[in-house]
Design a protein around this motif. Structure first.
Motif, PDB file in Angstrom:
ATOM      1  N   PRO A 144      38.909  -3.412 -89.681  1.00 52.07           N
ATOM      2  CA  PRO A 144      38.033  -3.084 -88.553  1.00 52.07           C
ATOM      3  C   PRO A 144      38.711  -2.196 -87.882  1.00 52.07           C
ATOM      4  CG  PRO A 144      38.937  -5.344 -88.279  1.00 52.07           C
ATOM      5  CD  PRO A 144      39.526  -5.021 -89.709  1.00 52.07           C
ATOM      6  N   ALA A 145      40.015  -2.248 -87.423  1.00 54.84           N
ATOM      7  CA  ALA A 145      40.729  -1.073 -86.555  1.00 54.84           C
ATOM      8  C   ALA A 145      40.598   0.181 -87.220  1.00 54.84           C
ATOM      9  CB  ALA A 145      42.203  -1.575 -86.535  1.00 54.84           C
TER      10      ALA A 145
ATOM     11  N   THR B 182      39.922  -7.007 -83.354  1.00 53.93           N
ATOM     12  CA  THR B 182      39.668  -5.781 -83.700  1.00 53.93           C
ATOM     13  C   THR B 182      37.935  -5.750 -84.026  1.00 53.93           C
ATOM     14  OG1 THR B 182      40.047  -6.593 -86.121  1.00 53.93           O
ATOM     15  CG2 THR B 182      41.865  -5.309 -84.737  1.00 53.93           C
ATOM     16  N   LYS B 183      37.533  -6.646 -84.104  1.00 53.96           N
ATOM     17  CA  LYS B 183      36.014  -6.748 -84.354  1.00 53.96           C
ATOM     18  C   LYS B 183      35.071  -6.104 -83.127  1.00 53.96           C
ATOM     19  CE  LYS B 183      36.186 -10.610 -87.486  1.00 53.96           C
ATOM     20  NZ  LYS B 183      35.865 -12.010 -87.812  1.00 53.96           N
ATOM     21  N   THR B 184      35.438  -6.600 -81.921  1.00 57.91           N
ATOM     22  CA  THR B 184      34.706  -5.985 -80.844  1.00 57.91           C
ATOM     23  C   THR B 184      34.400  -4.587 -80.736  1.00 57.91           C
ATOM     24  OG1 THR B 184      35.005  -8.091 -79.833  1.00 57.91           O
ATOM     25  CG2 THR B 184      34.231  -5.911 -78.324  1.00 57.91           C
ATOM     26  N   PRO B 185      35.703  -3.746 -80.754  1.00 49.33           N
ATOM     27  CA  PRO B 185      35.647  -2.183 -80.681  1.00 49.33           C
ATOM     28  C   PRO B 185      34.851  -1.821 -81.976  1.00 49.33           C
ATOM     29  CG  PRO B 185      37.926  -3.183 -80.252  1.00 49.33           C
ATOM     30  CD  PRO B 185      37.163  -4.134 -80.770  1.00 49.33           C
ATOM     31  N   VAL B 186      34.725  -2.482 -83.231  1.00 46.75           N
ATOM     32  CA  VAL B 186      34.206  -1.911 -84.190  1.00 46.75           C
ATOM     33  C   VAL B 186      32.577  -1.772 -83.878  1.00 46.75           C
ATOM     34  CG1 VAL B 186      33.209  -2.590 -86.592  1.00 46.75           C
ATOM     35  CG2 VAL B 186      35.826  -2.591 -86.096  1.00 46.75           C
ATOM     36  N   ILE B 187      32.249  -2.893 -83.270  1.00 47.49           N
ATOM     37  CA  ILE B 187      30.611  -3.010 -82.979  1.00 47.49           C
ATOM     38  C   ILE B 187      30.335  -1.930 -82.243  1.00 47.49           C
ATOM     39  CG2 ILE B 187      28.815  -4.172 -81.759  1.00 47.49           C
ATOM     40  CD1 ILE B 187      30.474  -6.892 -82.914  1.00 47.49           C
ATOM     41  N   THR B 188      31.013  -1.652 -80.933  1.00 46.03           N
ATOM     42  CA  THR B 188      30.723  -0.678 -79.990  1.00 46.03           C
ATOM     43  C   THR B 188      31.015   0.704 -80.539  1.00 46.03           C
ATOM     44  OG1 THR B 188      33.094  -0.872 -79.197  1.00 46.03           O
ATOM     45  CG2 THR B 188      31.417  -2.006 -78.072  1.00 46.03           C
TER      46      THR B 188
ATOM     47  N   PHE C 164      28.975   5.880 -82.582  1.00 48.75           N
ATOM     48  CA  PHE C 164      28.778   6.704 -83.599  1.00 48.75           C
ATOM     49  C   PHE C 164      27.472   7.354 -84.072  1.00 48.75           C
ATOM     50  CE2 PHE C 164      28.842   7.328 -88.576  1.00 48.75           C
ATOM     51  CZ  PHE C 164      29.516   8.226 -88.663  1.00 48.75           C
ATOM     52  N   ILE C 165      26.601   6.221 -84.072  1.00 42.80           N
ATOM     53  CA  ILE C 165      24.963   6.392 -84.534  1.00 42.80           C
ATOM     54  C   ILE C 165      24.538   7.310 -83.610  1.00 42.80           C
ATOM     55  CG2 ILE C 165      22.892   5.287 -84.954  1.00 42.80           C
ATOM     56  CD1 ILE C 165      24.329   2.896 -86.309  1.00 42.80           C
ATOM     57  N   LEU C 166      24.871   6.780 -82.196  1.00 46.80           N
ATOM     58  CA  LEU C 166      24.314   7.325 -80.947  1.00 46.80           C
ATOM     59  C   LEU C 166      24.793   8.822 -80.980  1.00 46.80           C
ATOM     60  CD1 LEU C 166      22.357   7.386 -78.487  1.00 46.80           C
ATOM     61  CD2 LEU C 166      24.449   6.729 -77.536  1.00 46.80           C
ATOM     62  N   ASN C 167      25.918   9.239 -81.390  1.00 48.97           N
ATOM     63  CA  ASN C 167      26.446  10.411 -81.298  1.00 48.97           C
ATOM     64  C   ASN C 167      25.684  11.579 -82.551  1.00 48.97           C
ATOM     65  OD1 ASN C 167      28.449  12.592 -80.367  1.00 48.97           O
ATOM     66  ND2 ASN C 167      29.090  12.493 -82.552  1.00 48.97           N
ATOM     67  N   ILE C 168      25.624  10.710 -83.549  1.00 53.65           N
ATOM     68  CA  ILE C 168      24.834  11.522 -84.644  1.00 53.65           C
ATOM     69  C   ILE C 168      23.627  11.856 -84.202  1.00 53.65           C
ATOM     70  CG2 ILE C 168      24.431  11.784 -87.008  1.00 53.65           C
ATOM     71  CD1 ILE C 168      26.681   9.949 -87.666  1.00 53.65           C
ATOM     72  N   VAL C 169      22.871  10.918 -83.920  1.00 49.13           N
ATOM     73  CA  VAL C 169      21.358  11.039 -83.358  1.00 49.13           C
ATOM     74  C   VAL C 169      21.163  12.289 -82.390  1.00 49.13           C
ATOM     75  CG1 VAL C 169      19.174  10.106 -82.781  1.00 49.13           C
ATOM     76  CG2 VAL C 169      20.530   9.008 -84.257  1.00 49.13           C
ATOM     77  N   LEU C 170      21.955  11.982 -81.267  1.00 46.05           N
ATOM     78  CA  LEU C 170      21.765  12.787 -79.956  1.00 46.05           C
ATOM     79  C   LEU C 170      22.175  14.224 -80.493  1.00 46.05           C
ATOM     80  CD1 LEU C 170      22.815  10.606 -77.238  1.00 46.05           C
ATOM     81  CD2 LEU C 170      20.619  11.452 -77.728  1.00 46.05           C
ATOM     82  N   GLY C 171      23.507  14.374 -81.283  1.00 47.99           N
ATOM     83  CA  GLY C 171      23.917  15.547 -81.549  1.00 47.99           C
ATOM     84  C   GLY C 171      22.921  16.472 -82.407  1.00 47.99           C
TER      85      GLY C 171
ATOM     86  N   VAL D  50      30.108   8.240 -75.970  1.00 47.71           N
ATOM     87  CA  VAL D  50      31.412   7.590 -75.364  1.00 47.71           C
ATOM     88  C   VAL D  50      31.307   6.855 -74.205  1.00 47.71           C
ATOM     89  CG1 VAL D  50      32.559   9.470 -74.174  1.00 47.71           C
ATOM     90  CG2 VAL D  50      33.778   7.905 -75.515  1.00 47.71           C
ATOM     91  N   THR D  51      30.339   7.492 -73.277  1.00 50.65           N
ATOM     92  CA  THR D  51      30.117   6.717 -71.911  1.00 50.65           C
ATOM     93  C   THR D  51      29.350   5.520 -72.235  1.00 50.65           C
ATOM     94  OG1 THR D  51      29.958   8.702 -70.737  1.00 50.65           O
ATOM     95  CG2 THR D  51      28.804   6.913 -69.993  1.00 50.65           C
ATOM     96  N   VAL D  52      28.492   5.139 -73.443  1.00 52.33           N
ATOM     97  CA  VAL D  52      27.719   3.963 -73.394  1.00 52.33           C
ATOM     98  C   VAL D  52      28.799   3.024 -74.069  1.00 52.33           C
ATOM     99  CG1 VAL D  52      25.922   3.025 -75.120  1.00 52.33           C
ATOM    100  CG2 VAL D  52      25.344   5.164 -73.912  1.00 52.33           C
ATOM    101  N   GLN D  53      29.399   3.492 -75.103  1.00 56.05           N
ATOM    102  CA  GLN D  53      30.643   2.413 -75.761  1.00 56.05           C
ATOM    103  C   GLN D  53      31.530   2.187 -74.750  1.00 56.05           C
ATOM    104  OE1 GLN D  53      33.437   4.362 -78.097  1.00 56.05           O
ATOM    105  NE2 GLN D  53      34.260   2.676 -79.048  1.00 56.05           N
ATOM    106  N   THR D  54      31.894   2.739 -73.879  1.00 61.24           N
ATOM    107  CA  THR D  54      32.793   2.281 -72.726  1.00 61.24           C
ATOM    108  C   THR D  54      32.097   1.194 -71.867  1.00 61.24           C
ATOM    109  OG1 THR D  54      34.074   4.529 -72.509  1.00 61.24           O
ATOM    110  CG2 THR D  54      34.309   2.811 -70.984  1.00 61.24           C
ATOM    111  N   ILE D  55      31.103   1.637 -71.379  1.00 57.92           N
ATOM    112  CA  ILE D  55      30.217   0.347 -70.732  1.00 57.92           C
ATOM    113  C   ILE D  55      30.176  -1.113 -71.307  1.00 57.92           C
ATOM    114  CG2 ILE D  55      28.011  -0.261 -69.594  1.00 57.92           C
ATOM    115  CD1 ILE D  55      27.606   3.074 -69.064  1.00 57.92           C
ATOM    116  N   ILE D  56      29.803  -0.721 -72.753  1.00 58.93           N
ATOM    117  CA  ILE D  56      29.502  -2.039 -73.303  1.00 58.93           C
ATOM    118  C   ILE D  56      30.820  -2.661 -73.646  1.00 58.93           C
ATOM    119  CG2 ILE D  56      29.145  -2.890 -75.519  1.00 58.93           C
ATOM    120  CD1 ILE D  56      26.866  -0.570 -75.877  1.00 58.93           C
TER     121      ILE D  56
END
Length: 525
Positions: free
Chosen positions: A236-237, A381-387, A392-399, A420-426
């Motif tokens: 997961p890391a 290591t699981k929680t950072p994987v989810i966020t 990752f998906i949000l970046n590809i779609v928005l990009g 990265v802002t969305v990930q940080t908040i979560i």
């Protein structure tokens, strides 16, 4: 020997500052020699592929899963057992790095085709493949450096890992200025310079490793309990810690579909944001992982929370004004550092466009780089994987959507900042659920003061920048006024913070010293 987190962070920060300075010299030389061209795009892609694997496998997954376990061995077991774990870890790492290097050499054409999806010119593709094959052994060299960082940081020794990037920059510079003379394609020399820099990095670590008592002993033991725990964390890391780099790489892939030079604009923009993140914020994150791991091993969550909040305050104290400054005087910075030789005023404007939107995400990245190690210190290591997956998906779609607009390559920078802002908040929200309520409210007033001070600073440096034609005035004048902007801007920000009663300037320093002093005292008992 006096040890403290403040001292450790200062060592790392000063080393990293020197690294960033030499990095800027390297980038100035690259800009002068190669500008922002389709060929240079190929070099950056060729370099990013092994560099990404290095961050994922070596600095990312292995180091972050290794440090908490190794620190636990140092804390709760004897020194000999800890060093034995390090020896077995290095043995496995060497095999992994050899496999990755061989695969990279063999399948380089397919790998380049994947990461340079938008390249259609066969000559540029061929050049990128050849450069990638030259550069792939870099992952082996820098993987050894990353392992050394894990061992040395766990022993409270931070200089040589932090100083290592300086030697990589030296390799780049020698490659661009000297090695490139021996090839019809100068970029070949630049690539060889990277390998030379990687070798220098490895050689620097050896005496420091010897001083810890570490000796190389090849021993592959997958049944060792410490190794098995490391590998349970490593998968997961592998994805979780490197989301920022993955997002940058995805931006590179998408940028390969845009006009030639787009990848170079993103690269130069990324280098500017990294000086802010690297000099202090990444320095803090590198230092606090062993400390957080120590608190976690002793089940001292209160100290862990206290250290986390202090580290976030320290990071935001620099990240907020830096972000504002890059938005305000990005053009003067880019013009002075890069505009010469093949790097034209048009390149300056297009690079600033990317920098403007990348600056939005600097504060989020600074918090993320403090928050993620907190989870790894808890062996979660699981929680950072989810966020990371969400970002990752949000970046590809928005990009992909934003690059279709008038923003073009800058849309990719904006997408990365949003994701990265969305990930940080979560992630911050989940950290509170994991270790208890954090005193987030204690951040509100300091952040308001940071922003207010930063805006006043921005007004002043904006007016100073108006005295220069940043596209046409001589370099000496541009450099003089840029130095004036930095000095006046930094001084203004600090003075206003003092007048505004920003206690964090001294509070952060004092608390870090007290906490880390207690930590090292416990560890030495």
């Amino acid at each position: 020997m006096k040890n403290s987190l403040v001292k450790s962070t200062s060592i790392v920060a000063l080393s990293t500052l020197f690294s960033r300075i030499t990095g800027f010299i390297r980038d100035m030389i690259i800009a002068d020699c190669f500008g922002a061209s389709g060929k240079l795009d190929g070099f950056f892609i060729a370099f990013r592929i092994p560099n990404l694997l290095r961050r994922l496998v070596a600095e990312g997954a292995l180091t972050i899963s290794f440090i908490p376990i190794y620190t636990e061995y140092l804390t709760k077991r004897d020194h000999k057992e800890a060093l034995e774990l390090a020896q077995k870890t290095l043995s496995i790492l060497i095999l992994i790095l050899i496999v990755f290097t061989v695969i990279g050499e063999i399948f380089s054409p397919a790998i380049v085709k994947l990461f340079a999806y938008g390249f259609t010119d066969s000559a540029r593709i061929g050049l990128t493949v050849f450069l990638n094959r030259i550069l792939f052994p870099y992952i082996f060299l820098v993987g050894l450096v990353a392992f050394s960082m894990g061992v040395l940081n766990s022993h409270g020794r931070f200089f040589s890992p932090a100083f290592a990037p300086v030697l990589l920059n030296v390799g780049f510079i020698i490659g661009a200025i000297y090695f490139s003379r021996f090839f019809n394609e100068p970029l070949y020399g630049l690539a060889i310079g990277v390998l030379f820099g990687g070798l220098l990095q490895v050689l620097l670590q050896i005496p420091y490793l010897i001083n810890t008592g570490f000796r190389i002993k090849f021993s592959v033991d997958l049944k060792h309990p410490g190794i098995r725990r490391i590998f349970r964390m490593i998968t997961p890391a592998l994805f979780g810690i490197a989301v920022y780099q993955i997002n940058i790489l995805m931006s590179t892939i998408l940028a390969s579909m845009l006009a030639p030079g787009s990848i170079s604009y993103l690269y130069y923009s990324d280098r500017l944001t990294e000086i802010v993140l690297g000099v202090f914020i990444f320095s803090i994150s590198n230092v606090i992982l062993p400390e957080m791991s120590n608190f976690s091993a002793n089940n001292d969550l209160e100290r862990l929370k206290s250290l986390y909040i202090i580290a976030v305050k320290a990071s935001l104290f620099l990240a907020i004004p830096a972000s504002i400054a890059m938005m305000t005087v990005g053009t003067p910075i880019i013009s002075t550092l890069f505009m010469r030789g093949e790097f034209t005023p048009l390149h300056v404007s297009l690079t600033y466009k990317a920098l403007l939107y990348a600056s939005i995400g600097v504060t989020s990245i600074s918090i993320l780089r403090i928050t993620t190690p907190a989870f790894y210190s808890l062996k979660d290591t699981k929680t950072p994987v989810i966020t990371s997956a969400i970002a990752f998906i949000l970046n590809i779609v928005l990009g992909y959507l934003l690059m279709q607009t008038s923003l073009k390559h800058a849309g990719l920078s904006l997408a990365n900042s949003i994701s990265v802002t969305v990930q940080t908040i979560i992630l911050v929200g989940w950290l509170q659920r994991r270790i208890g309520i954090l005193s987030i409210e204690s951040l509100i007033l300091p952040v308001i003061k940071y922003i207010a001070s930063g805006l006043v600073m921005a007004y002043i440096i904006w007016n100073i920048s108006g005295f220069v034609d940043w596209f046409n005035d001589p370099f000496a004048k541009r450099l003089l006024f840029l130095l004036l902007i930095v000095i006046v801007g930094g001084t203004t920000y600090l003075l206003i913070c003092i007048v505004a009663g920003v206690k964090e300037i001294s509070l952060v320093r004092d608390k870090l010293y007290k906490i880390s002093k207690a930590t090292f005292s416990k560890r030495r008992e």
